[in-house]
Scaffold this motif. Structure first.
Motif, PDB file in Angstrom:
ATOM      1  N   GLN A   1     -14.691  -2.619  26.122  1.00 31.05           N
ATOM      2  CA  GLN A   1     -13.474  -2.555  26.834  1.00 31.05           C
ATOM      3  C   GLN A   1     -12.606  -1.375  26.607  1.00 31.05           C
ATOM      4  O   GLN A   1     -12.317  -1.258  25.135  1.00 31.05           O
ATOM      5  CB  GLN A   1     -12.418  -3.925  26.492  1.00 31.05           C
ATOM      6  CG  GLN A   1     -13.154  -5.170  27.219  1.00 31.05           C
ATOM      7  CD  GLN A   1     -13.441  -4.966  28.688  1.00 31.05           C
ATOM      8  OE1 GLN A   1     -12.519  -4.505  29.443  1.00 31.05           O
ATOM      9  NE2 GLN A   1     -14.709  -5.416  28.939  1.00 31.05           N
ATOM     10  N   PRO A   2     -12.283  -0.529  27.226  1.00 35.54           N
ATOM     11  CA  PRO A   2     -11.733   0.587  27.033  1.00 35.54           C
ATOM     12  C   PRO A   2     -10.387   0.350  26.538  1.00 35.54           C
ATOM     13  O   PRO A   2      -9.568  -0.636  26.617  1.00 35.54           O
ATOM     14  CB  PRO A   2     -11.297   1.586  28.534  1.00 35.54           C
ATOM     15  CG  PRO A   2     -12.365   0.667  29.432  1.00 35.54           C
ATOM     16  CD  PRO A   2     -12.710  -0.554  28.987  1.00 35.54           C
TER      17      PRO A   2
ATOM     18  N   ALA B   1     -19.780   4.984  28.223  1.00 33.26           N
ATOM     19  CA  ALA B   1     -18.790   4.307  29.234  1.00 33.26           C
ATOM     20  C   ALA B   1     -17.512   4.094  28.781  1.00 33.26           C
ATOM     21  O   ALA B   1     -16.371   4.363  29.389  1.00 33.26           O
ATOM     22  CB  ALA B   1     -19.215   3.498  30.266  1.00 33.26           C
ATOM     23  N   TYR B   2     -17.427   3.470  27.568  1.00 35.17           N
ATOM     24  CA  TYR B   2     -16.281   2.988  26.888  1.00 35.17           C
ATOM     25  C   TYR B   2     -15.384   4.490  26.474  1.00 35.17           C
ATOM     26  O   TYR B   2     -14.157   4.186  26.687  1.00 35.17           O
ATOM     27  CB  TYR B   2     -16.655   2.302  25.681  1.00 35.17           C
ATOM     28  CG  TYR B   2     -15.581   2.360  24.512  1.00 35.17           C
ATOM     29  CD1 TYR B   2     -14.530   1.491  24.517  1.00 35.17           C
ATOM     30  CD2 TYR B   2     -15.952   3.406  23.144  1.00 35.17           C
ATOM     31  CE1 TYR B   2     -13.667   1.487  23.454  1.00 35.17           C
ATOM     32  CE2 TYR B   2     -14.614   3.293  22.266  1.00 35.17           C
ATOM     33  CZ  TYR B   2     -13.841   2.404  22.510  1.00 35.17           C
ATOM     34  OH  TYR B   2     -12.855   2.447  21.355  1.00 35.17           O
TER      35      TYR B   2
ATOM     36  N   SER C   1     -15.534   7.392  27.884  1.00 38.99           N
ATOM     37  CA  SER C   1     -15.017   8.002  29.055  1.00 38.99           C
ATOM     38  C   SER C   1     -14.019   7.226  29.898  1.00 38.99           C
ATOM     39  O   SER C   1     -12.920   8.020  30.206  1.00 38.99           O
ATOM     40  CB  SER C   1     -16.312   8.061  30.261  1.00 38.99           C
ATOM     41  OG  SER C   1     -15.963   8.719  31.220  1.00 38.99           O
ATOM     42  N   GLY C   2     -14.109   5.824  29.866  1.00 41.64           N
ATOM     43  CA  GLY C   2     -12.867   5.158  30.332  1.00 41.64           C
ATOM     44  C   GLY C   2     -11.714   5.016  29.521  1.00 41.64           C
ATOM     45  O   GLY C   2     -10.592   5.138  30.135  1.00 41.64           O
ATOM     46  N   SER C   3     -11.911   5.040  28.394  1.00 45.84           N
ATOM     47  CA  SER C   3     -10.625   5.110  27.360  1.00 45.84           C
ATOM     48  C   SER C   3      -9.957   6.336  27.526  1.00 45.84           C
ATOM     49  O   SER C   3      -8.625   6.685  27.452  1.00 45.84           O
ATOM     50  CB  SER C   3     -11.090   5.023  26.059  1.00 45.84           C
ATOM     51  OG  SER C   3     -11.595   3.780  25.750  1.00 45.84           O
TER      52      SER C   3
ATOM     53  N   GLU D   1     -16.665  14.928  31.388  1.00 47.85           N
ATOM     54  CA  GLU D   1     -15.039  14.745  32.011  1.00 47.85           C
ATOM     55  C   GLU D   1     -14.210  15.637  31.646  1.00 47.85           C
ATOM     56  O   GLU D   1     -13.344  16.274  32.224  1.00 47.85           O
ATOM     57  CB  GLU D   1     -14.691  13.334  31.796  1.00 47.85           C
ATOM     58  CG  GLU D   1     -13.517  12.955  32.397  1.00 47.85           C
ATOM     59  CD  GLU D   1     -13.455  12.893  33.866  1.00 47.85           C
ATOM     60  OE1 GLU D   1     -12.482  13.093  34.799  1.00 47.85           O
ATOM     61  OE2 GLU D   1     -14.771  12.901  34.525  1.00 47.85           O
TER      62      GLU D   1
ATOM     63  N   HIS E   1      -9.904   8.442  30.227  1.00 48.93           N
ATOM     64  CA  HIS E   1      -9.826   9.034  31.620  1.00 48.93           C
ATOM     65  C   HIS E   1      -8.176   9.258  32.157  1.00 48.93           C
ATOM     66  O   HIS E   1      -8.008  10.148  32.530  1.00 48.93           O
ATOM     67  CB  HIS E   1     -10.239   7.819  32.788  1.00 48.93           C
ATOM     68  CG  HIS E   1      -9.834   8.103  34.115  1.00 48.93           C
ATOM     69  ND1 HIS E   1     -10.691   9.026  34.708  1.00 48.93           N
ATOM     70  CD2 HIS E   1      -9.022   7.694  34.834  1.00 48.93           C
ATOM     71  CE1 HIS E   1     -10.145   9.107  36.064  1.00 48.93           C
ATOM     72  NE2 HIS E   1      -9.254   8.195  36.053  1.00 48.93           N
TER      73      HIS E   1
END
Length: 636
Positions: A157-158, A216-217, A219-221, A290, A223
């Protein structure tokens, strides 16, 4: 006597015969012995031949016995996997969640070992069992990957990076229990057998899954920090110079450093050392992409606003370079990805130096009017504010200027030409280059460009030389004040910077003082040494003005009266103009002192000699020495 000799001869003859008989017997015996030895040799050869045959037969029997043992062992091995298949199948199909991870991994290792043994035997009878075991291994591998993925899913989870950055807390890492569990699974998933079962012998399934989910974690955190970097960088007035720290790029870079460092700790706890680099690079790839995208967008914004936002480029170069270096020191990875992401910004930073200088020329050239009161133009303070801002980024500017080369910022390269920006001169490779000196050279080149441009523009728009002088002196005063009140004073402490500024100050002062030559010329008189004794003068005696006037003819007296009138008119006019001009405090004080030093001695001498021309009526002599001195003092 004869009888005795014959008897002895007879005796010796008998002995000879006996010896001959013994010799004959010995020869006969020797022949018998030789015959016996011949028969014995023949018998020995026969025995040796028979023994060799027996030994050869014995060896053949031994090999046959060994082969039989091996065949029995092979049969036993063939039978054993067949017997173990049911047990392993039950364990693998049940899954690691039911049987427990240690037992599940042990079962997979047994299947892998059995497959290796059966494959090395080359027996066709094993092909069916090999196929069955391959299916079991593939299924077990898939179930293990699913468990690896589900274990990671509990911790992907981010997070909100600002919470950890603002409170200076370390970013979270995976729980020790989860890391240990993942490491156990990786010990099998990274094996050749697992890679073969995944039909990808070059990449570990565990590395691929980890990079996918934890990437993905990351990158999401990050963003929100990316979006904030862009919005904060653009949130200012269009003509406002970028101020250090107002962009969120510093926070973004701090977030990257913190969360990447925590991720490397996770990877080093889970994977074997040879996979650290591969796993770290693959995991960070999406977040770095990113980041690179964000830098490209910021670069477009900077290129559209070079005069005000090039300082953001210098800040980014410094921040990203330091973060990339520290992460490379930690992991031995990401040096190239950070360099690639930074490249557009760095190129913009290099080209901005020439563009800033060109902007100075362009802005001054586009000025349609200049202040008619001689005041400085606001653009001078703007340029000096830029120069002050440059001193905030010594590290990044030092690197950029060293790669560009001393003086190579004078011309803006065209988009399609190779220039010193893309192809630095040999000076740029001088690792011992004094970056502070390079910065000082650039700042002084910019100041010189500004003053030269203003000088050219003022000569064309300002009709009065005095006004031009005041205008230049005012701009120089602004420059000098902003140098002394900032870190520019340290940067420009050496290298003749103060002398170059002072030369421009003197140009302005000299131009202004030329207008005061008119009242000075009115104070010049002619003295004739052949018309009697000269009245005492100088510091050793007082001048008798009445005596001096008495010696003058009527024309000379009229000339003196005219000189006083001309001086009064010119002095009053220039004094009024002087007071009407807008001057910087230090400029007004300087020019007043210079005017006083020029006028007062001449007037004092002239007044001493001729003040009795109007006999105290103040018709021609408007100022005495005291009042003139007060008037001159009032100019400051």
């Amino acid at each position: 006597m004869m009888k005795t000799r014959d008897a002895a001869h007879a005796e010796e003859s008998a002995e000879v015969e006996v010896l001959n008989a013994e010799a004959a017997k010995f020869d006969a015996m020797s022949k018998q012995v030789k015959a016996s030895l011949g028969r014995l040799e023949t018998a020995n050869q026969l025995v040796n031949s028979n023994v060799k045959e027996v030994y050869s037969n014995t060896q053949g029997l031994q090999v046959m016995n060994d082969n039989i043992d091996k065949i029995l062992d092979a049969i036993d091995k063939m039978l054993r996997p067949s017997e173990d298949k049911g047990r392993e199948e039950r364990i693998i199909r049940a899954g690691p969640e039911r049987v427990g991870l240690p037992d599940y991994l042990t079962s997979l290792k047994r299947v892998d070992r059995a497959l290796s043994q059966m494959s090395s035997s080359g027996l066709r009878i094993n092909q069916q069992i090999i196929g069955d075991f391959n299916e079991l291994l593939s299924e077990g591998n898939n179930r293990l990957q699913a468990l690896f993925r589900s274990t990671l899913a509990d911790n992907v989870q981010p997070v909100e990076p600002l919470h950890y950055i603002t409170k200076q807390l370390p970013f979270p890492v995976l729980p020790q229990e989860s890391a240990s569990k993942l490491g156990s699974m990786d010990s099998f998933l990274s094996s050749t057998a697992a890679r073969d079962a995944s039909h990808n012998s070059r990449e570990s399934p565990s590395v691929r899954i980890y990079a996918e989910m934890r990437g993905a974690y990351l990158s999401g955190s990050l963003h929100n920090l990316s979006a904030a970097s862009i919005s904060t960088s653009k949130r200012k007035a269009s003509d406002e110079i970028y101020r250090q720290g107002t962009s969120g790029i510093g926070t973004y870079a701090s977030g990257i450093e913190g969360i990447f460092s925590a991720e490397f700790n996770n990877i080093s706890a889970i994977f074997s050392r040879q996979d650290w680099g591969l796993a770290f690079d693959a995991t960070c790839r999406k977040a770095l992409a990113e980041f690179a995208k964000t830098l490209r967008e910021l670069n477009m914004h900077i290129k559209s606003n070079i005069p005000t936002d090039c300082f953001l480029a210098y800040e980014i170069v410094e921040i990203v370079t330091n973060v990339g270096y520290r992460l490379d020191q930690l992991s031995g990875q990401l040096k190239l990805p950070f360099a690639d992401a930074l490249k557009p910004i760095r190129e913009t930073a290099k080209s901005s130096l020439a563009e800033l200088m060109e902007d100075v020329r362009r802005r001054v050239s586009s000025m349609q009017t200049l202040p008619l009161d001689g005041s400085s133009v606001p653009f001078t303070a703007e340029v000096m504010t830029r120069m002050q801002a440059l001193t905030i980024y010594p590290q990044s500017l030092g690197s950029v200027m060293a790669s560009l080369g001393d003086g190579n910022w004078q011309a803006v390269p065209s988009a399609n030409s190779t220039s010193s920006v893309s192809l630095p001169s040999l000076k740029s490779f001088d690792v011992g280059a004094d970056t502070t000196q390079l910065l000082a050279h650039y700042i002084m080149d910019t100041i010189e460009t500004l003053l030269t441009s203003l000088d050219s523009k003022a000569r064309g728009l300002l009709k009065s030389k005095a006004l031009w002088g005041v205008f230049m002196a005012n701009n120089v005063a602004v420059i000098d004040r902003m140098i002394r009140s900032s870190d520019l004073s340290t940067v420009l402490a050496s290298g003749g910077a103060s002398a170059r500024v002072e030369s421009w100050r003197k140009k302005g002062t000299s131009a202004y003082l030329e207008s005061w030559r008119e009242p000075c010329s009115a104070l010049m008189d002619v003295q004739y040494t052949n018309r009697g004794a000269r009245p005492p003068s100088g510091s050793n005696g007082l001048i008798d003005s009445a005596a001096v006037i008495k010696q003058l003819g009527s024309k000379d007296k009229d000339a003196i009266k005219e000189k006083f009138k001309n001086f009064n008119a010119s002095f009053d006019d220039l004094s009024g103009r002087h007071k009407a001009l807008q001057m910087e405090r230090e400029v007004r004080s300087l020019l007043a002192r210079e005017v006083q030093a020029m006028i007062e001695p001449l007037y004092a001498r002239f007044w001493d000699r001729y003040h009795e021309i109007d006999k105290g009526k103040a018709k021609y002599v408007k100022y005495d020495k005291g009042s003139l001195s007060a008037q001159l003092a009032a100019l400051g």
